[in-house]
Structure formats: structure tokens, C-alpha cells
Design an enzyme around this catalytic site. Structure first.
Site, mmCIF file in Angstrom:
data_model
loop_
_atom_site.group_PDB
_atom_site.id
_atom_site.type_symbol
_atom_site.label_atom_id
_atom_site.label_comp_id
_atom_site.label_asym_id
_atom_site.label_seq_id
_atom_site.Cartn_x
_atom_site.Cartn_y
_atom_site.Cartn_z
ATOM 1 N N HIS A 52 0.856 -1.189 0.000
ATOM 2 C CA HIS A 52 0.000 0.000 0.000
ATOM 3 C C HIS A 52 0.889 1.235 0.000
ATOM 4 C CE1 HIS A 52 1.063 0.390 4.224
ATOM 5 N NE2 HIS A 52 0.699 -0.866 4.412
HETATM 6 P P1 TYD Z 1 -1.119 -2.631 7.915
HETATM 7 O O1 TYD Z 1 -0.559 -1.235 7.975
HETATM 8 O O2 TYD Z 1 -2.043 -2.942 6.789
HETATM 9 O O3 TYD Z 1 0.061 -3.695 7.901
HETATM 10 P P2 TYD Z 1 1.411 -3.711 7.040
HETATM 11 O O4 TYD Z 1 2.487 -3.468 8.022
HETATM 12 O O5 TYD Z 1 1.520 -5.063 6.453
HETATM 13 O O6 TYD Z 1 1.322 -2.628 6.026
HETATM 14 O O7 TYD Z 1 -1.817 -2.910 9.313
HETATM 15 C C1 TYD Z 1 -2.323 -4.186 9.644
HETATM 16 C C2 TYD Z 1 -3.477 -3.997 10.619
HETATM 17 O O8 TYD Z 1 -3.036 -3.377 11.821
HETATM 18 C C3 TYD Z 1 -4.599 -3.137 10.060
HETATM 19 O O9 TYD Z 1 -5.831 -3.733 10.455
HETATM 20 C C4 TYD Z 1 -4.444 -1.819 10.773
HETATM 21 C C5 TYD Z 1 -3.778 -2.185 12.079
HETATM 22 N N1 TYD Z 1 -2.876 -1.139 12.573
HETATM 23 C C6 TYD Z 1 -3.217 -0.387 13.677
HETATM 24 O O10 TYD Z 1 -4.288 -0.559 14.271
HETATM 25 N N2 TYD Z 1 -2.351 0.575 14.130
HETATM 26 C C7 TYD Z 1 -1.155 0.813 13.517
HETATM 27 O O11 TYD Z 1 -0.387 1.701 13.952
HETATM 28 C C8 TYD Z 1 -0.818 0.039 12.353
HETATM 29 C C9 TYD Z 1 0.469 0.262 11.615
HETATM 30 C C10 TYD Z 1 -1.709 -0.928 11.924
#
Ligand code: TYD
Length: 136
Positions: A52
Site C-alpha cells: 500500500h
Molecule cells: P497494515 O498497515 O495494513 O500492515 P502492514 O504493516 O503489512 O502494512 O496494518 C495491519 C493492521 O493493523 C490493520 O488492520 C491496521 C492495524 N494497525 C493499527 O491498528 N495501528 C497501527 O499503527 C498500524 C500500523 C496498523
């Protein structure tokens, strides 16, 4: 934003026979004010994180332990950066698509972020990202 701006920052390193130490003091070492820190760990073999971009969020990623690759993509060009040193941070500005993969066993990725969590800031569709990227 361009992947040219995805700079690897060399953080301060205090070398010591008892073990090395690295620190960050906000704007002194990181190109934004730190509002949030989160970390990724216990990554199973072959898993991929990210996939993303963010409309406004800026981040710095640090491999606190182990190694992983970050593929950054500005919609025109892609580059893969391997992080495997605790004193190096990859700056990833907003409007850069990123994917983290090739995690080693016991890899820990610390992410310093410029804002608190906001799902509406995420751009999770690559086609949407391509449509939003600024023309060069
Ligand atoms: P996401 O940012 O999509 O993961 P990646 O590190 O793979 O990009 O986040 C995964 C899940 O965690 C999503 O449901 C949102 C949640 N999340 C939070 O609640 N707080 C945060 O600070 C972050 C980074 C993610």
C-alpha cells in the site's frame, strides 16, 4: 514523490565492546516529527507486509534485528532496498507504494511514523495509487 527521496539514513552509532547503541532524537535524525512507532515481528517465512501507499504519512523503517527487503515504487520506477543493520533507517515519504518481504528468521522491523494511525490515509489499491501519483 519519487523513489529518489527514499533515502537510507545513517543513524548515530556508539560502538562499544559491551555492545553497540543507536538512538534517534526526533527531528535531529529523522526528517519529520515522530508521532507513532510500531514494529513487525514473528513474520512467518515467505510472508509479505505492506502492499500500500499513504496519502500523507511519512515513515522511517529500521531492521532492529535480522533483515528484510523493502520494495519502494513511485508508480514509475521500483527499487529494492535491503535493511540488515540496526543503525540504518529507510525514509519512505508519502505517496510511495511499499512492500516488505524476504524477512529473515527473527527479523524485527521498527517503523517510526509522522502521524497517528489513520485507515483513511491508506491507499490499498495499486490502480488508485497510479491514478493519484503526481505527473512528472
Ligand atoms: P497494515 O498497515 O495494513 O500492515 P502492514 O504493516 O503489512 O502494512 O496494518 C495491519 C493492521 O493493523 C490493520 O488492520 C491496521 C492495524 N494497525 C493499527 O491498528 N495501528 C497501527 O499503527 C498500524 C500500523 C496498523
Amino acid at each position: 514523490m519519487s523513489i529518489e527521496q527514499c533515502e537510507v539514513l545513517n543513524l548515530p552509532r556508539i560502538e562499544d565492546a559491551r555492545g553497540n547503541l543507536t538512538f534517534v532524537e526526533g527531528a535531529g535524525h529523522i526528517p519529520f516529527e515522530i508521532r507513532r512507532a510500531y514494529w513487525i515481528y514473528d513474520v512467518p517465512g515467505g510472508a509479505v507486509r505492506g502492499g500500500h501507499a499513504y496519502a500523507t504519512l511519512q515513515e522511517v523503517m529500521i531492521a532492529l534485528s535480522g533483515s528484510f527487503d523493502v520494495v519502494v515504487d513511485d508508480g514509475f520506477t521500483q527499487r529494492s532496498v535491503t535493511l540488515n543493520r540496526s543503525y540504518r533507517g529507510l525514509y519512505v515519504p508519502n505517496m510511495i507504494w511499499r512492500q516488505l518481504g524476504n524477512f529473515s528468521t527473527n527479523a524485527v522491523c521498527l517503523i517510526l511514523a509522522s502521524a497517528s494511525f489513520s485507515e483513511v490515509d491508506y491507499i490499498r489499491s495499486y490502480d488508485e495509487f497510479l491514478g493519484l501519483r503526481p505527473a512528472t
